[in-house]
Every structure is written in C-alpha cells, then in structure tokens.
Design a protein around this motif. Sequence first.
Motif, PDB file in Angstrom:
ATOM      1  N   UNK A  62      51.719 -19.350   7.521  1.00 45.00           N
ATOM      2  CA  UNK A  62      52.160 -18.600   6.453  1.00 45.00           C
ATOM      3  C   UNK A  62      51.163 -18.226   5.278  1.00 45.00           C
ATOM      4  N   UNK A  63      50.651 -19.320   4.685  1.00 39.41           N
ATOM      5  CA  UNK A  63      49.838 -19.285   3.809  1.00 39.41           C
ATOM      6  C   UNK A  63      48.534 -18.572   3.900  1.00 39.41           C
ATOM      7  N   UNK A  64      48.005 -18.920   5.242  1.00 36.79           N
ATOM      8  CA  UNK A  64      46.789 -18.189   5.748  1.00 36.79           C
ATOM      9  C   UNK A  64      46.962 -16.802   5.766  1.00 36.79           C
ATOM     10  N   UNK A  65      48.170 -16.541   6.470  1.00 32.02           N
ATOM     11  CA  UNK A  65      48.529 -15.163   6.436  1.00 32.02           C
ATOM     12  C   UNK A  65      48.429 -14.332   5.176  1.00 32.02           C
ATOM     13  N   UNK A  66      48.994 -14.896   4.183  1.00 32.39           N
ATOM     14  CA  UNK A  66      48.925 -14.227   2.765  1.00 32.39           C
ATOM     15  C   UNK A  66      47.587 -14.306   2.387  1.00 32.39           C
ATOM     16  N   UNK A  67      46.747 -14.939   2.437  1.00 35.81           N
ATOM     17  CA  UNK A  67      45.399 -15.055   2.033  1.00 35.81           C
ATOM     18  C   UNK A  67      44.593 -13.976   2.601  1.00 35.81           C
ATOM     19  N   UNK A  68      44.704 -13.764   4.020  1.00 39.53           N
ATOM     20  CA  UNK A  68      43.836 -12.921   4.775  1.00 39.53           C
ATOM     21  C   UNK A  68      44.339 -11.634   4.198  1.00 39.53           C
TER      22      UNK A  68
END
Length: 258
Positions: A62-68
Amino acid sequence: MADRIRISRRKEYREKLYLYLNLTKRLNAKLKKFFRKYARKASTRYKQGIFLENIFILEYTDELYKILANHYRVVIEINAERLISQRYKQTDQEIDTIIAEYIAIHTATEVTYITDTTLKKLKKTIEAGLANGDSIEDISRDIQKSNAFSTTRATLIARTETHSAMNEGNMAITKTLALSNPVKEWNNAMDERSRYWHKDMDGVVIPIDEDFVVLTPTKYGAVERLMKYAGDNRGGAINVCNCRCFSTYYDESDEIIT
C-alpha cells in the motif's frame, strides 16, 4: 493543427536529462527512506515470529503504491508542461486522463513485481541463516542489512520508473497535440557509457505508433527487441536498467537541428 516548431536534438536531450536526474533524485530519496523503514519492520517482526504475515505485505504494498503513483503523476505533469509549452496550451483534463491511465496500467504491476522480488530476497536471507545455524538475532540483523532494502536497489528502481514514466508519458501527451504526422526519434546518451547497440539506434525515426526494433545482444546472439520508446520494459533489463536514452516526439514537418 499544431504549429510547426524548431527542435534542437542536443538541447532537447539536455533538458530531458536534467529533468530525469532531478525527478529520479526525488524518488530515490523516498525509496531509501521507505526501505529503511521496512528493513526495521521486517527485522523486528522476524524476532516476533510474524515476519511474512499478510499485514506486513499489505502495509508494504500500500505504501509503495502511493509512492509510485504520486511519482508517476509528478513526472507526467512536469513533462506535460514542458511539451505543451513548445506548441500551445492543452486542457488539464487531457493530462489528467493520461496520468490516470498510466497509473492504472503500471503502478499495480510494478508494485507487485517489486514486492515479490523483496520477499524472494528476504526468504533467501532467512534460508541462508537457518542453513548456517544462525540465531534469531543474527538472522534478524541480516534481514535489516539485506539487499532487498539496499540503497543500490532503491536507486535502480528510481531510475527505471522515472525513465519509463517520462518516455511513455511524453508519447501519450504528444498524441493529444493534433500533429499532422507525429513521429518519434531515439536519442542516445551522448557519452562513452552508453550501450553500443543503443548508439546504433541514435537518430532512428519512425511513426509514433510503430515499435523501435532494437538489435540486442544475448548469450544466444543478437535478437530483435520491440520497444515503444527508450525505457520500454518490453526491451528487458538489458535495455532498460540504467538507460539514459530518450525518445523525442515531434511532427514530421518540424525543423530538427543537431
């Protein structure tokens, strides 16, 4: 119909490289911070015996998705402003559509790939520790130092994702500019570090909807790889990782100078 413009290949490349380096730096810093955070979490949770539970994986993805997703938006918006200013004002709605489509197509795929690779690296670290008879404390420390969370990996991801978003985003934006005969040109990095087969591609011009045919060396000999743009993942890691080539998009009637 869009206005005819004059484009300098050298100036165009320098401007794109400048944007690429700065945008990569932004994402690199965020990914390094992200990896440090999850290296600590993974290490702590391994001690607690809950390391690879679903909650950890969901938090990570979830956090990686938001960053990318946020990075893709910024990359395409900044490049859109530059491309559009060359010709005329375009509506924000068209750019928003391009961004939404890019995020929808690429983010989940890249997050899944990065997450799967991270888990494989961590499992390998744990298996090696268990095979060596290491203690839970030792394996926990190895997890925190794993190359799954390394600065080198963060940098490679930042470069690859920025490069791809710039090149594909620019192609999509160009298609909204009402050019009479849009084309794209492969522009090679102008130094000795460039791949020799990418140097061979320098200056190749094709219609915007066709694929570049990149003659790529492999252990079985040279093979043709079809790529929509420099940085297209279809070219494989050998063509994509750390590549600094760019695709330039323009109308066939534009004046192109060196």
